[in-house]
Structures are given as structure tokens and as C-alpha cells.
Design a protein around this motif. Structure first.
Motif: not given
Length: 379
Positions: A203-207
Motif C-alpha cells: 500500500g502506498a499513495g502516488l501522484r
């Protein structure tokens, strides 16, 4: 259903072929099997000879389908998994539930408006980083210049997890927009949600934003930047990592030159990785040469690698020189031979894949040499 079993895949292929006549414009089963004999030796850690997968190309198996919706629109999907051809394994080694660890997405798009892609995929920055790397996988890849096994911005942000379970390579739960190409220009926008999960479950957020320019088949140039939010454990703070890339290539017909620079930056540390590569065609065969290096700076105080202490990592880094020859037997089958030299600086201890396991205690500042001979068959 056991993840390692191929029964789910066989059932899916059978079902897909059944539906193909009614719904799909095309269905492709594709992949590659790459195996070679590899010998690696390192200062103070001995030597190891083995049969290794992915010496020149990643061993993989995939399904890809597209449907022509008319009016320039299309829909499609891609499912792709890693084959550990040396041992008969399939999928992610560190996330047992992830069978389709290389790609699992659906998309819809048009030639004039671009494509919307939903699901699990390699991120655009990573694809661009490897675009001109002759090896893509194996000992000679520029990917070997950075890892989460040693202290630096990646380990600081994600913790002690595998590289391919981070947004450095792949992103899960991702929404991507891939623009059409206009006068040589194209772009990618991507957003991935962390969904409250830790890095131990991928799990990790990315932009992410990428801009590329390719006016013809000889010149290409790209810049990309991403920001990641990651949390190794619920008791820890959410950490942020920026990942930036500049890459270019020029084909002189007689040979091709390419270079890329990538920088990871966390709260207290950063790492800059760069490579220059040349490809020389000889008839139908190819000679590849790559020189790459990484340099670390700043300090670390969390998620420390075993045998290391908190403090400055200034001056740490790794250099790599790789030379390879590819003999083309056919459009699908290649023989290859590679030689690699890797040198660490300071307390860095990266090793050559497939060699003896390095550690901070046994290999800090050490050097390693590797050779392999192998075959790649694409289907």
C-alpha cells in the motif's frame, strides 16, 4: 486456490477464448522465458554459480485483449505475472496473494482523446527509466544501483520491504490517463490511493506526471515526477518520497546512445542514480555497454539496515559497468553473454543479483564481478 497453481490461469484462458469470438477484437497470450548460467564473486563473501532467471529479459506470462468499440474508441485489459523459471514459481515472492504482480488493469480510450487505465500497473516514470536500459532485468540493469536493502531515502520512506512492492516500480489501485501523441508530445497523469494500507501489503499513495517528446523514431526526451505517501506500520508517521527523472535517447543508426538521471528524495536523505548506455548493432546481433552510478547524501535514523547505525550517509554509493552481447537466432529467440563489475563506496553494500548475499558487516565498500550465459525465448 493456491496462488502458485496454474489452474486459475488455465481456467481464465479457456473462458477468455470462449468469450473471444463474441466480445473481443483480439486476444493475445504472450510472454518470455529467460534462463542462464550465472557466476558471481564478491570481496569477502565468496562466489556462487547458479541457474538464474531473467538474465536479459524478465521471464513473464501475460494475457492482453482489446475490443474495437467503433468511432476510434477501444476497450482492453492486461494481466501479467512474473515467471520464476529457474524454480517453476509464479507471481510475487513477497506478497503471496498477488498472482498478477506485473499488471492487472482495464482501460478504455480513443485515438484522439487518450486512454483511461484503471488497476495495478508499472508506473510511467519506471517505464521511462527502463525504456533505454538494454538489460531491463538481470545483472547489467541500472535497477541494481538502488535498493531498499541499504540505508537511504527508499528504506527511510517504505521500510524494509521489496523494491517491487513500492511505487518505485509499480502502483496499485491506480487511475492513469495516457494522452494521445500530438506533434511528438505526450503525457501521463496518475493517481493511486493508499487505502489506509501499509507498505508491507504493497500500500502506498502516488501522484505522478510525465511529459515526453518524440518527434521521430530517432530522438526521444522525457521528464517525470512523482510524490508518494507511505506508512510502514500503523504506529509510524506517514512518510513522503519524491521521485524525479530526466531521460533521453538518440539513435544514430550506426549505434544508439541513451542516458537517464533519477533522484529519490525523502525527509532527511536523497539518492541520485544515473546511467549512460550504448547499443551497437552488428548485423542482426547487438553489443550493449552501460555505465551507471548512484550517490547518497543526508542522514538516516529510522528503518536502519542490519549492522548499520544512524547518521550521515554522505559519500555512500555504487558504480556499475556492464558489457553484453546478444546473438539473435530468430525474431523470438536470443542467446546472450554478459559481464558486470559493481563497486561500492563508503558503507554501501549492494551486490550483483544471483550472487552471494551481501550485508553491511561482510560487504560494506566491497566490489563484485559477475558473468552469465543464457537464452531468451519470447512467445
Amino acid at each position: 486456490m493456491p496462488r502458485r497453481s496454474l489452474l486459475p490461469l488455465c481456467a481464465l484462458v479457456s473462458l477468455t477464448f470462449t468469450e473471444a469470438g463474441r466480445a473481443q477484437s483480439s486476444l493475445t497470450i504472450y510472454g518470455a522465458v529467460d534462463l542462464g548460467i550465472r557466476s558471481v564473486s564478491g570481496d569477502g563473501i565468496g562466489s556462487k554459480t547458479s541457474l538464474a532467471s531473467a538474465g536479459y529479459r524478465a521471464s513473464r506470462l501475460g494475457l492482453r485483449g482489446t475490443e474495437d468499440l467503433g468511432g476510434g474508441w477501444h476497450a482492453g485489459f492486461k494481466l501479467e505475472t512474473t515467471l520464476h523459471a529457474d524454480v517453476g514459481g509464479v507471481g510475487s515472492r513477497s506478497l503471496p496473494e498477488q498472482f498478477w504482480n506485473r499488471a492487472s488493469y482495464v482501460e478504455i480510450g480513443s485515438r484522439s482523446l487518450g486512454t483511461l487505465r484503471l488497476g495495478h500497473d508499472s508506473n510511467a516514470l519506471y517505464r521511462r527509466w527502463l525504456e533505454n536500459d538494454p538489460w531491463f532485468a538481470g545483472m547489467g540493469s541500472a535497477n541494481n544501483l538502488y535498493d531498499l536493502t541499504q540505508n537511504g531515502p527508499l528504506r527511510e520512506s517504505f521500510g524494509p520491504v521489496g523494491r517491487y512492492e513500492t511505487t518505485v516500480a509499480y502502483s496499485r489501485r491506480t487511475i492513469q490517463y495516457l494522452s494521445p501523441t500530438l506533434n511528438g508530445f505526450s503525457g501521463v497523469l496518475a493517481y493511486a490511493t493508499r487505502a489506509g494500507q501499509s507498505t508491507t501489503t504493497g500500500g502506498a499513495g502516488l501522484r505522478l506526471l510525465e511529459l515526453a517528446y518524440k518527434p521521430d523514431d530517432r530522438l526521444s526526451f522525457a521528464v517525470a515526477h512523482s510524490r508518494t505517501q507511505a506508512q510502514f506500520a500503523t504506529a509510524e508517521p506517514v512518510r513522503r518520497l519524491s521521485d524525479s527523472l530526466v531521460a533521453m535517447a538518440y539513435d544514430l543508426r550506426s549505434f544508439k546512445l541513451a542516458a537517464a538521471v533519477r533522484q529519490f528524495r525523502a525527509e532527511t536523505s536523497r539518492e541520485t542514480v544515473a546511467y549512460v548506455t550504448a547499443t551497437l548493432p552488428i548485423g542482426g546481433d547487438r553489443i550493449h555497454a552501460t555505465y551507471g552510478r548512484s550517490r547518497l547524501a543526508g542522514s538516516v535514523s529510522s528503518h536502519l539496515a542490519a549492522g548499520t547505525t544512524a547518521g550521515s550517509i554522505d559519500g555512500n554509493g555504487t558504480s556499475l559497468f556492464a558489457l553484453g552481447y546478444v546473438h539473435v537466432l530468430s525474431r523470438r529467440t536470443w542467446l546472450y553473454a554478459n559481464a558486470v563489475r559493481m563497486n561500492n563506496r563508503g558503507t554501501s553494500f549492494l551486490g550483483i543479483p544471483g550472487g552471494p548475499t551481501p550485508s553491511a558487516k561482510t560487504f560494506s565498500g566491497g566490489s563484485a564481478t559477475g558473468f552469465d550465459l543464457g537464452i531468451t525465448h519470447n512467445f
